[in-house]
Design a protein around this motif. Sequence first.
Motif: not given
Length: 301
Positions: A101-106
């Motif tokens: 996602n946009k914050i780099g998490k799954l």
Amino acid sequence: MADQLVRATAADGGIRCVGAITTRLTEEVRQRHKLSYVATAALGRTMCAGLLLASSMKKPESRVNIRVRGDGPLGGILVDAGLNGTVRGYVENPSVELPPNKIGKLDVGGAVGSNGFLYVIRDVGYGYPYSSTVELVSGEIGDDVTHYLVNSEQTPSALVLGVFVGADGVTAAGGLLLQVLPKAARDEELVATLESRLAGLSGFTPLLRKQKSLPAIFESLLGDLGLQILPGVQMLHFHCGCSWERLLGALKLLGSAELKDMIEKDGGAEATCEFCKDVFHADVSDLQRLIDDLKQESSVR
């Protein structure tokens, strides 16, 4: 650390706190179901939520079922968790994978979908089970279960869930449930303090990856609020109650005509458990024995 659940109270019993480490059981489910990264996170979070919800029940046989049905590609999620520390679950489309996602998490929210419903059934061990349905908030599971607790159980709650999965599998998974009970719910300063401290958490799995124990995590959040860690650490594990005997019982319900058709067309029967993926076989002699049992039962009536 072993999979475990620890309970605590604070503020003279006005705060209930439950923490769970579910790393090993989440890894077992990942392997059994051949889950993608995002499916592992979604199912792992839901299984931990189920265990945390079940932890407040009374009778040993009490269980909680959580079903998540969003409009994302992952399809439905179903989890069954018990007060005895056992849990099982599955997702409809275990191979679905999405970019971070946009914050780099799954992207669990994207996989589950934010449009849909969360269904919770509490079987308290007697009478009719209690069921409730709420709309999904984000599909991230934690937000959705918190929404359920606040709206259906009327309990101010905060839930933090996490699963860290990489190339080597699941290396950290678990969650934390904080609830403000009625005797403390009117203490606005206390509620604000808890909200501030939870907002300051970078997540739950980073703490586990630093080898923080559940009591140590409790201490950092509630140590100055009269924290009381309750005695007894409960072990948690994946468990499915399916068996070959249950398969035979289910086949018997089909009746003689259907069993004869299986013998003639398939030469037996095979069933795969959705929860654990164990495969059970019944050969011709097994089916014929069921037919004979049905005939004998019919003649006795």
